[in-house]
Design a protein around this motif. Structure first.
Motif, mmCIF file in Angstrom:
data_model
loop_
_atom_site.group_PDB
_atom_site.id
_atom_site.type_symbol
_atom_site.label_atom_id
_atom_site.label_comp_id
_atom_site.label_asym_id
_atom_site.label_seq_id
_atom_site.Cartn_x
_atom_site.Cartn_y
_atom_site.Cartn_z
ATOM 1 N N ILE A 3 36.058 31.110 2.775
ATOM 2 C CA ILE A 3 36.605 31.957 1.713
ATOM 3 C C ILE A 3 37.874 32.619 2.220
ATOM 4 O O ILE A 3 37.874 33.283 3.256
ATOM 5 C CB ILE A 3 35.583 33.021 1.279
ATOM 6 C CG1 ILE A 3 34.316 32.326 0.736
ATOM 7 C CG2 ILE A 3 36.187 33.945 0.228
ATOM 8 C CD1 ILE A 3 33.241 33.301 0.314
ATOM 9 N N TRP A 532 34.792 39.683 -8.665
ATOM 10 C CA TRP A 532 33.788 38.662 -8.357
ATOM 11 C C TRP A 532 34.073 38.001 -7.014
ATOM 12 O O TRP A 532 33.160 37.835 -6.192
ATOM 13 C CB TRP A 532 33.767 37.614 -9.473
ATOM 14 C CG TRP A 532 32.825 36.458 -9.184
ATOM 15 C CD1 TRP A 532 33.153 35.212 -8.773
ATOM 16 C CD2 TRP A 532 31.406 36.489 -9.293
ATOM 17 N NE1 TRP A 532 32.022 34.443 -8.612
ATOM 18 C CE2 TRP A 532 30.932 35.206 -8.925
ATOM 19 C CE3 TRP A 532 30.485 37.467 -9.665
ATOM 20 C CZ2 TRP A 532 29.573 34.881 -8.918
ATOM 21 C CZ3 TRP A 532 29.126 37.145 -9.654
ATOM 22 C CH2 TRP A 532 28.691 35.860 -9.294
ATOM 23 N N ARG A 533 35.313 37.671 -6.773
ATOM 24 C CA ARG A 533 35.670 37.037 -5.498
ATOM 25 C C ARG A 533 35.486 38.002 -4.331
ATOM 26 O O ARG A 533 35.106 37.606 -3.232
ATOM 27 C CB ARG A 533 37.115 36.546 -5.557
ATOM 28 C CG ARG A 533 37.348 35.373 -6.496
ATOM 29 C CD ARG A 533 36.753 34.103 -5.950
ATOM 30 N NE ARG A 533 37.505 33.604 -4.793
ATOM 31 C CZ ARG A 533 37.049 32.673 -3.948
ATOM 32 N NH1 ARG A 533 35.840 32.188 -4.121
ATOM 33 N NH2 ARG A 533 37.798 32.271 -2.933
ATOM 34 N N ASP A 534 35.724 39.290 -4.561
ATOM 35 C CA ASP A 534 35.540 40.267 -3.483
ATOM 36 C C ASP A 534 34.072 40.380 -3.082
ATOM 37 O O ASP A 534 33.763 40.606 -1.907
ATOM 38 C CB ASP A 534 36.063 41.636 -3.922
ATOM 39 C CG ASP A 534 37.558 41.785 -3.665
ATOM 40 O OD1 ASP A 534 38.192 40.787 -3.249
ATOM 41 O OD2 ASP A 534 38.096 42.890 -3.879
ATOM 42 N N SER A 535 33.170 40.260 -4.061
ATOM 43 C CA SER A 535 31.749 40.312 -3.718
ATOM 44 C C SER A 535 31.375 39.123 -2.833
ATOM 45 O O SER A 535 30.563 39.257 -1.905
ATOM 46 C CB SER A 535 30.897 40.309 -4.994
ATOM 47 O OG SER A 535 31.042 39.092 -5.715
ATOM 48 N N GLN A 536 31.999 37.970 -3.096
ATOM 49 C CA GLN A 536 31.760 36.804 -2.243
ATOM 50 C C GLN A 536 32.380 37.002 -0.864
ATOM 51 O O GLN A 536 31.792 36.631 0.158
ATOM 52 C CB GLN A 536 32.343 35.549 -2.902
ATOM 53 C CG GLN A 536 31.663 35.163 -4.211
ATOM 54 C CD GLN A 536 32.293 33.935 -4.847
ATOM 55 O OE1 GLN A 536 33.525 33.806 -4.922
ATOM 56 N NE2 GLN A 536 31.462 33.005 -5.303
ATOM 57 N N ARG A 537 33.558 37.603 -0.821
ATOM 58 C CA ARG A 537 34.224 37.855 0.456
ATOM 59 C C ARG A 537 33.422 38.824 1.322
ATOM 60 O O ARG A 537 33.305 38.642 2.536
ATOM 61 C CB ARG A 537 35.632 38.400 0.209
ATOM 62 C CG ARG A 537 36.592 37.400 -0.422
ATOM 63 C CD ARG A 537 38.000 37.982 -0.559
ATOM 64 N NE ARG A 537 38.907 37.043 -1.178
ATOM 65 C CZ ARG A 537 39.369 37.139 -2.423
ATOM 66 N NH1 ARG A 537 39.001 38.182 -3.177
ATOM 67 N NH2 ARG A 537 40.188 36.225 -2.912
ATOM 68 N N GLU A 538 32.873 39.862 0.699
ATOM 69 C CA GLU A 538 32.100 40.838 1.460
ATOM 70 C C GLU A 538 30.862 40.215 2.062
ATOM 71 O O GLU A 538 30.486 40.527 3.205
ATOM 72 C CB GLU A 538 31.725 42.022 0.560
ATOM 73 C CG GLU A 538 32.916 42.915 0.223
ATOM 74 C CD GLU A 538 32.521 44.088 -0.647
ATOM 75 O OE1 GLU A 538 31.331 44.153 -1.053
ATOM 76 O OE2 GLU A 538 33.388 44.929 -0.949
ATOM 77 N N ARG A 539 30.206 39.328 1.314
ATOM 78 C CA ARG A 539 29.031 38.638 1.866
ATOM 79 C C ARG A 539 29.412 37.736 3.025
ATOM 80 O O ARG A 539 28.619 37.517 3.941
ATOM 81 C CB ARG A 539 28.331 37.831 0.771
ATOM 82 C CG ARG A 539 27.579 38.689 -0.240
ATOM 83 C CD ARG A 539 26.621 37.858 -1.070
ATOM 84 N NE ARG A 539 27.326 36.900 -1.902
ATOM 85 C CZ ARG A 539 27.708 37.161 -3.159
ATOM 86 N NH1 ARG A 539 27.453 38.354 -3.684
ATOM 87 N NH2 ARG A 539 28.318 36.245 -3.865
ATOM 88 N N ALA A 540 30.657 37.214 2.977
ATOM 89 C CA ALA A 540 31.125 36.321 4.041
ATOM 90 C C ALA A 540 31.812 37.081 5.169
ATOM 91 O O ALA A 540 32.278 36.460 6.135
ATOM 92 C CB ALA A 540 32.072 35.276 3.467
ATOM 93 N N THR A 544 38.544 42.808 2.314
ATOM 94 C CA THR A 544 38.985 42.828 0.913
ATOM 95 C C THR A 544 39.993 43.932 0.623
ATOM 96 O O THR A 544 40.546 43.986 -0.469
ATOM 97 C CB THR A 544 37.779 43.021 -0.038
ATOM 98 O OG1 THR A 544 37.136 44.266 0.268
ATOM 99 C CG2 THR A 544 36.776 41.883 0.123
#
Length: 555
Positions: A3, A532-540, A544
């Motif tokens: 990501i 939405w993309r930030d939530s994916q970035r935080e999990r990875a 952000t």
């Protein structure tokens, strides 16, 4: 698949020397040319300008009613959704350690003053009175106009235009700018809010176009507000004994317009030079204090019980009917004078006009809200920017406008309020309620309050336009341009009022709002995509926010 981190650098070319040092010449020069051409055209060829603008305006209103009605409904739904979305609502407009720069009182004061304070003083009395006489239920024959049974309908439609829909427009623009500026460290300018969709291409021509559209929409949207304010300011000056400023119909003449513009724009330019943290903050607190005093007057000496009933029942009716009112679009059946044609005309003249007005006002209020909201969470921003100002408007409309309706209903006013021009209705009401000397004193207070709202709106607009032209930066180098935009904004209002009155300003504003309405829909898409993309970035575990590059709000 890895990501990627979000875009945290959007270079915008600015001049290194000369008059435009620090400014994007593409945006600043083209914006000034467009505004200058509009002013010259309206003054030199008023009849031709009026006909062409009316033709374009008629086309837009008759073909974009669905667009305006439904996009504002989208803005309301999205704001509510973001506040309820757990992972989105807790995000700050800034890095995690950031906290608000202004107290809640100053925040609400600046937000309300820059938002719709001027319009509220005009329409808090005028609009409920108008809808009490005519609204869609009256057109359908379901209720008699100017009757006791029509009061609830009057408030239902007034609340539609000044409630959640209006503030959702501002919240979307402000939230988009605050998110990308204070979390990503991008320039505080309109193009930054679309980076999830267009990326680094916004550094060039596409970004310039978006910012130019925002500047022109801002000037025309603010001109609409100042146009109403100028008429009411002149009406107030006449009421307190300054003659020669109105014509036989009771509206501002050329002399009145010029005097009002010189006073308002002179004071606003001086305030703009002092920045947000000084002149604008001080004036905002002053007009909030005067607003509370005037509202207290209506609460104590006005129709208190009538206003309380109107508020409670009006909010209930508004919330119940809001889904239908927000989405319904009336279309003509082609028969002149028919119910369908009358409903389409009413909606075009009121709801569609208002949505265009709020959209045109959104780049100004949105960017201003972003500048004063760093450190607040998305949930706090949305609830604070939508619900509190809406309730303030509702209270004003029910106690100020409710007093006017009650005085007309019981026969005491005998048409004095209904028969006055829109901007003069509030003065006619207080002078009817009080003795001659007390009515004069209260009229002076209203004139001062109106003056502070006008100055706050104009100086905030000048600073916002300068910020966009300067690629998101505002500082001492902007002083000559503050003078220019102060003069230009006054010239637009004066030229259009003199050339064609409010109709000319309304027409120009509706035309200028349409391109920016497209930008706002793209902002909605970009904001949802970014969150939405930030939530994916935080999990990875991907960063952000950009704590090293977030610009500070101007003092």
């Amino acid at each position: 698949m890895s990501i990627k981190p979000p875009l945290m650098d959007l270079p915008i070319a600015t001049a290194e020397s000369g008059f435009y040092a620090g400014f994007s010449k593409h945006v600043a020069v083209i914006s000034k040319i467009i505004v200058a051409v509009l002013v010259i055209w309206a003054v030199v060829f008023p009849e031709q300008a009026g006909k062409i603008l009316d033709t374009i305006n008629s086309f837009i209103l008759s073909n974009t009613a669905y667009w305006y009605i439904w996009i504002v409904a989208l803005f309301v739904l999205l704001c509510i959704g973001l506040a309820l979305w757990p992972s989105a609502g807790k995000l700050r407009l800034g890095v995690e350690d950031d906290r608000p720069d202004f107290s809640n009182f100053s925040w609400f004061s600046m937000m309300f003053g820059a938002g719709i304070g001027v319009g509220m003083l005009t329409w808090a009395v005028a609009e409920p009175v108008y809808h009490w006489g005519n609204n869609p239920e009256v057109i359908k024959g379901l209720v008699e106009g100017s009757s006791a049974e029509n009061v609830r309908n009057a408030y239902k439609w007034s609340f539609l235009h000044w409630g959640l829909g209006a503030w959702a427009c501002y919240a979307i623009a402000g939230l988009s700018l605050g998110f990308f500026c204070y979390r990503r460290g991008l320039p505080l300018t309109m193009r930054s809010s679309l980076t999830p969709l267009f990326g680094k291409s916004l550094s060039g021509g596409l970004g310039h176009l978006i910012d130019i559209v925002a500047v022109v929409a801002t000037i025309l949207g603010v001109a609409q507000t100042l146009g109403f304010g100028v008429e009411q300011f002149v009406a107030g000056l006449t009421r307190i004994g300054i003659g020669g400023l109105t014509n036989e119909a009771g509206t501002a003449n050329t002399m009145g317009i010029v005097v009002a513009i010189l006073v308002i724009m002179g004071a606003s330019t001086m305030s703009a030079l002092s920045g947000v943290g000084k002149g604008i903050k001080w004036l905002s607190n002053l007009n909030m204090g005067l607003s509370i005093f005037l509202l207290a007057f209506f609460l104590i000496f006005g129709s208190t019980w009538f206003g309380l009933q109107a508020l409670i029942l009006g909010v209930w009716d508004y919330l119940i009917a809001m889904p239908d009112m927000m989405f319904r679009v009336w279309r003509s059946d082609g028969v002149e004078g028919s119910i369908a044609t009358s409903l389409e005309g009413w909606q075009g003249g009121w709801s569609v006009f208002y949505w265009a007005w709020w959209v045109a006002f959104a780049p100004f209020v949105g960017l201003f809200l972003a500048r004063i909201s760093k450190g607040r969470t998305i949930r706090e921003f949305v609830l604070g920017a939508m619900i509190v100002p809406s309730l303030m408007c509702f209270v004003w409309f029910t106690w100020a406008g409710g007093t006017a309706i009650d005085l007309e209903l019981n026969g005491s006013a005998d048409g004095v309020i209904v028969g006055a021009p829109d901007g003069d209705k509030i003065f006619a009401m207080v002078q009817h309620m009080l003795s001659a000397s007390m009515g004069w004193i209260m009229s002076v207070i209203i004139v001062i309050l109106l003056m502070t709202y006008l100055v706050t709106t104009a100086d905030s607009a000048v600073l916002i336009v300068n910020t966009i032209n300067a690629a998101g930066d505002e500082g001492p180098k902007a002083r000559p341009h503050i003078y220019f935009w102060g003069i230009a904004l006054g010239a637009v209002v004066a030229a259009l009022l003199i050339a064609g009155g409010h109709k000319a300003i309304q027409t120009a504003m509706v035309i200028g709002a349409f391109p920016f309405s497209i930008v706002m829909v793209l902002q909605c898409i970009a904001l949802v995509k970014a969150i939405w993309r930030d939530s994916q970035r935080e999990r990875a575990g991907v960063q952000t926010t950009n704590p090293d590059n977030a610009p500070e709000p101007a003092e």
